[in-house]
Design an enzyme around this catalytic site. Structure first.
Site, PDB file in Angstrom:
ATOM      1  N   CYS A 115     -31.036   3.281 -24.831  1.00 41.38           N
ATOM      2  CA  CYS A 115     -30.978   4.490 -23.984  1.00 41.38           C
ATOM      3  C   CYS A 115     -30.707   5.753 -24.801  1.00 41.38           C
ATOM      4  O   CYS A 115     -30.976   6.858 -24.347  1.00 41.38           O
ATOM      5  CB  CYS A 115     -29.917   4.333 -22.911  1.00 41.38           C
ATOM      6  SG  CYS A 115     -30.304   2.983 -21.786  1.00 41.38           S
ATOM      7  N   HIS A 265     -29.178  11.408 -19.946  1.00 42.42           N
ATOM      8  CA  HIS A 265     -29.857  10.127 -19.769  1.00 42.42           C
ATOM      9  C   HIS A 265     -29.764   9.736 -18.289  1.00 42.42           C
ATOM     10  O   HIS A 265     -28.769  10.027 -17.622  1.00 42.42           O
ATOM     11  CB  HIS A 265     -29.189   9.069 -20.647  1.00 42.42           C
ATOM     12  CG  HIS A 265     -29.675   7.685 -20.369  1.00 42.42           C
ATOM     13  ND1 HIS A 265     -31.018   7.369 -20.374  1.00 42.42           N
ATOM     14  CD2 HIS A 265     -29.005   6.545 -20.045  1.00 42.42           C
ATOM     15  CE1 HIS A 265     -31.151   6.085 -20.088  1.00 42.42           C
ATOM     16  NE2 HIS A 265     -29.955   5.570 -19.875  1.00 42.42           N
ATOM     17  N   ASN A 295     -34.244   3.997 -14.378  1.00 43.14           N
ATOM     18  CA  ASN A 295     -33.850   4.150 -15.777  1.00 43.14           C
ATOM     19  C   ASN A 295     -35.042   3.771 -16.677  1.00 43.14           C
ATOM     20  O   ASN A 295     -35.415   2.600 -16.748  1.00 43.14           O
ATOM     21  CB  ASN A 295     -32.648   3.242 -16.056  1.00 43.14           C
ATOM     22  CG  ASN A 295     -32.110   3.379 -17.474  1.00 43.14           C
ATOM     23  OD1 ASN A 295     -32.742   3.985 -18.334  1.00 43.14           O
ATOM     24  ND2 ASN A 295     -30.949   2.795 -17.715  1.00 43.14           N
TER      25      ASN A 295
HETATM   26  O1  UT7 Z   1     -28.465   3.030 -19.672  1.00 47.93           O
HETATM   27  C1  UT7 Z   1     -27.417   2.139 -19.599  1.00 47.93           C
HETATM   28  C2  UT7 Z   1     -27.890   1.082 -18.693  1.00 47.93           C
HETATM   29  N1  UT7 Z   1     -27.043   0.600 -17.678  1.00 47.93           N
HETATM   30  C3  UT7 Z   1     -26.177   1.298 -16.928  1.00 47.93           C
HETATM   31  O2  UT7 Z   1     -25.896   2.440 -17.096  1.00 47.93           O
HETATM   32  C4  UT7 Z   1     -25.546   0.527 -15.813  1.00 47.93           C
HETATM   33  C5  UT7 Z   1     -24.124   0.923 -15.573  1.00 47.93           C
HETATM   34  N2  UT7 Z   1     -23.582   0.193 -14.434  1.00 47.93           N
HETATM   35  C6  UT7 Z   1     -23.957   0.441 -13.169  1.00 47.93           C
HETATM   36  O3  UT7 Z   1     -24.761   1.317 -12.915  1.00 47.93           O
HETATM   37  C7  UT7 Z   1     -23.315  -0.351 -12.061  1.00 47.93           C
HETATM   38  O4  UT7 Z   1     -22.307  -1.175 -12.601  1.00 47.93           O
HETATM   39  C8  UT7 Z   1     -24.336  -1.208 -11.277  1.00 47.93           C
HETATM   40  C9  UT7 Z   1     -25.229  -0.301 -10.426  1.00 47.93           C
HETATM   41  C10 UT7 Z   1     -25.157  -2.064 -12.202  1.00 47.93           C
HETATM   42  C11 UT7 Z   1     -23.596  -2.144 -10.317  1.00 47.93           C
HETATM   43  O5  UT7 Z   1     -22.736  -1.436  -9.471  1.00 47.93           O
HETATM   44  P1  UT7 Z   1     -21.245  -1.957  -9.223  1.00 47.93           P
HETATM   45  O6  UT7 Z   1     -20.649  -1.057  -8.226  1.00 47.93           O
HETATM   46  O7  UT7 Z   1     -20.560  -2.062 -10.565  1.00 47.93           O
HETATM   47  O8  UT7 Z   1     -21.499  -3.373  -8.565  1.00 47.93           O
HETATM   48  P2  UT7 Z   1     -20.984  -4.820  -9.057  1.00 47.93           P
HETATM   49  O9  UT7 Z   1     -21.684  -5.240 -10.279  1.00 47.93           O
HETATM   50  O10 UT7 Z   1     -19.496  -4.832  -9.021  1.00 47.93           O
HETATM   51  O11 UT7 Z   1     -21.494  -5.712  -7.877  1.00 47.93           O
HETATM   52  C12 UT7 Z   1     -20.967  -5.597  -6.545  1.00 47.93           C
HETATM   53  C13 UT7 Z   1     -21.640  -6.634  -5.668  1.00 47.93           C
HETATM   54  C14 UT7 Z   1     -21.625  -8.027  -6.282  1.00 47.93           C
HETATM   55  O12 UT7 Z   1     -21.444  -8.946  -5.231  1.00 47.93           O
HETATM   56  P3  UT7 Z   1     -19.982  -9.570  -4.918  1.00 47.93           P
HETATM   57  O13 UT7 Z   1     -19.595 -10.288  -6.178  1.00 47.93           O
HETATM   58  O14 UT7 Z   1     -19.101  -8.400  -4.604  1.00 47.93           O
HETATM   59  O15 UT7 Z   1     -20.256 -10.458  -3.760  1.00 47.93           O
HETATM   60  C15 UT7 Z   1     -23.006  -8.212  -6.848  1.00 47.93           C
HETATM   61  O16 UT7 Z   1     -23.416  -9.549  -6.882  1.00 47.93           O
HETATM   62  O17 UT7 Z   1     -23.030  -6.306  -5.514  1.00 47.93           O
HETATM   63  C16 UT7 Z   1     -23.841  -7.434  -5.857  1.00 47.93           C
HETATM   64  N3  UT7 Z   1     -25.105  -6.941  -6.403  1.00 47.93           N
HETATM   65  C17 UT7 Z   1     -26.139  -6.584  -5.632  1.00 47.93           C
HETATM   66  N4  UT7 Z   1     -26.311  -6.590  -4.303  1.00 47.93           N
HETATM   67  C18 UT7 Z   1     -27.491  -6.150  -3.828  1.00 47.93           C
HETATM   68  C19 UT7 Z   1     -25.435  -6.753  -7.714  1.00 47.93           C
HETATM   69  N5  UT7 Z   1     -26.680  -6.254  -7.799  1.00 47.93           N
HETATM   70  C20 UT7 Z   1     -27.145  -6.151  -6.524  1.00 47.93           C
HETATM   71  C21 UT7 Z   1     -28.350  -5.719  -5.958  1.00 47.93           C
HETATM   72  N6  UT7 Z   1     -28.478  -5.730  -4.617  1.00 47.93           N
HETATM   73  N7  UT7 Z   1     -29.363  -5.264  -6.716  1.00 47.93           N
END
Ligand code: UT7
Length: 338
Positions: A115, A265, A295
């Site tokens: 990135c 970014h 992204n």
């Molecule tokens: O350029 C660098 C690249 N990456 C980034 O910048 C990513 C940085 N991180 C993020 O943007 C966030 O952490 C995410 C958007 C990836 C995730 O958001 P979050 O608020 O940290 O969610 P989480 O990983 O804590 O997941 C919450 C829940 C989980 O379920 P449980 O365990 O609470 O039942 C996940 O399994 O959401 C679930 N989940 C989804 N649900 C629906 C994870 N991905 C998805 C999805 N759709 N696509």
């Protein structure tokens, strides 16, 4: 004697035609438009069709940047291209792009800094121009993510976030007469911390195993797909990006408030809102495109720059701050007068 500096002479971008909505993703995985919008701000992304490669997207963006600069590919003396989704493992995608542009002989460099790839590429090009080695460099960020993501529910935390696209700028040497008004790159600031390499990575193919770099077992274990500790990435991005903006401001003895436009970014709208808040910058000064393109990794900044020009938001004379964070971890910033 006027100092040798580089300036942006032309900008171009390209995304594939096919738009994939959040709703469409629900046919392959358990997700929802609401979850994706709430967590990331993303509404759509573009995915390639057929055999379209990263260098194909890069080629179209490069043609547009060349047209905007009013020069020919034959006027270039180097290509620096950032990507984490190369056409092939080797040779570098910059070589494929160079051949497609029809300019054999000029230097072609691949940058593998994810990135932050475009910022690293821009900084490398800037150093080559400052030193007098080069006069006109094509700097590109390009990615085809759609062919290397797990679009089942297992991979949904990553696959809803990424899109395909490319952006390119023509960087040209100039003699700086008035640093306060002349368009030029003021400074670039690059960082990395490899201790976090595995927080966002794609393990296979790899040499860190006995035997072949890719095996059926690796594929069964989905190691050829990216894996990410999303929360950790979010946390570090929200800290490192403001830090790198302050670093650029201090190096140039300006206040954050003097910057006219921030091109960050585009990983997640929530990250960029947090970064703006920490910097005390109004959201209206931050130009975001993640809602439409997701992204696109190394492409987000030049793609955003081109969109900002087209929208009339980025205008000549503006002081512009670029900042990025990503896998590696890598991060950095660049300050330029457009
Ligand atoms: O350029 C660098 C690249 N990456 C980034 O910048 C990513 C940085 N991180 C993020 O943007 C966030 O952490 C995410 C958007 C990836 C995730 O958001 P979050 O608020 O940290 O969610 P989480 O990983 O804590 O997941 C919450 C829940 C989980 O379920 P449980 O365990 O609470 O039942 C996940 O399994 O959401 C679930 N989940 C989804 N649900 C629906 C994870 N991905 C998805 C999805 N759709 N696509």
């Amino acid at each position: 004697m006027a100092a040798r500096r580089s300036r942006i002479r032309g900008v171009g971008s390209h995304v594939p035609e096919r738009v994939v909505t959040n709703e469409e993703l629900t046919q392959w995985m358990d997700t929802s438009d609401e979850w994706i919008r709430q967590r990331s701000g993303i509404e759509t992304r573009h995915w390639v069709d057929g055999a379209t490669s990263t260098s194909d997207l890069a080629l179209e963006a490069s043609h547009r940047a060349l047209r905007a600069a009013g020069i020919e590919a034959g006027d270039l003396d180097m290509i620096v291209l950032g990507t984490l989704s190369p056409d092939h493992d080797f040779p570098g995608t910059a070589c494929y792009l160079q051949a497609k542009l029809g300019v054999p002989g000029i230097a072609a460099i691949d940058v593998r800094q994810q990135c932050t790839g475009f910022l690293y590429a821009l900084s490398i090009a800037d150093q080559f121009i400052r030193s007098g080695h080069s006069q006109r460099i094509l700097v590109v960020g390009a990615e085809v993510h759609s062919k290397s993501m797990d679009i089942s529910t297992e991979g949904r935390d990553i696959s809803v976030l990424f899109g395909d696209g490319a952006g390119a700028v023509i960087l040209e040497g100039c003699d700086l007469r008035d640093p306060a008004t002349d368009p030029h790159i003021l400074s670039t600031h690059l960082h990395a911390d490899g201790n976090f390499a595995e927080a966002l990575c794609m393990k296979a193919p790899q040499t860190a195993v006995e035997g072949p770099r890719i095996t059926h077992e690796m594929i069964d274990a989905k190691e050829h797909y990216p894996q990410m500790n999303g929360k950790l990435v979010f946390l570090h991005a929200s800290k490192r990006m403001p830090e790198s903006v302050h670093e650029a401001c201090e190096a140039n003895e300006i206040e954050v408030g003097e910057v006219d436009l921030f091109l960050f970014h585009q990983a997640n709208l929530r990250i960029n809102q947090q970064v703006a808040k920490q910097l005390g910058v109004d959201d209206s000064k931050v130009f975001n495109t993640v809602q439409r393109f997701g992204n696109t990794t190394a492409a987000t900044i030049p793609l955003g720059m081109h969109e900002a020009i087209k929208a009339g938001v980025l205008k000549p004379g503006m002081l512009v701050m670029l900042s990025a964070f990503g896998s590696g971890f890598t991060w950095g910033s660049a300050l330029l007068r457009y």
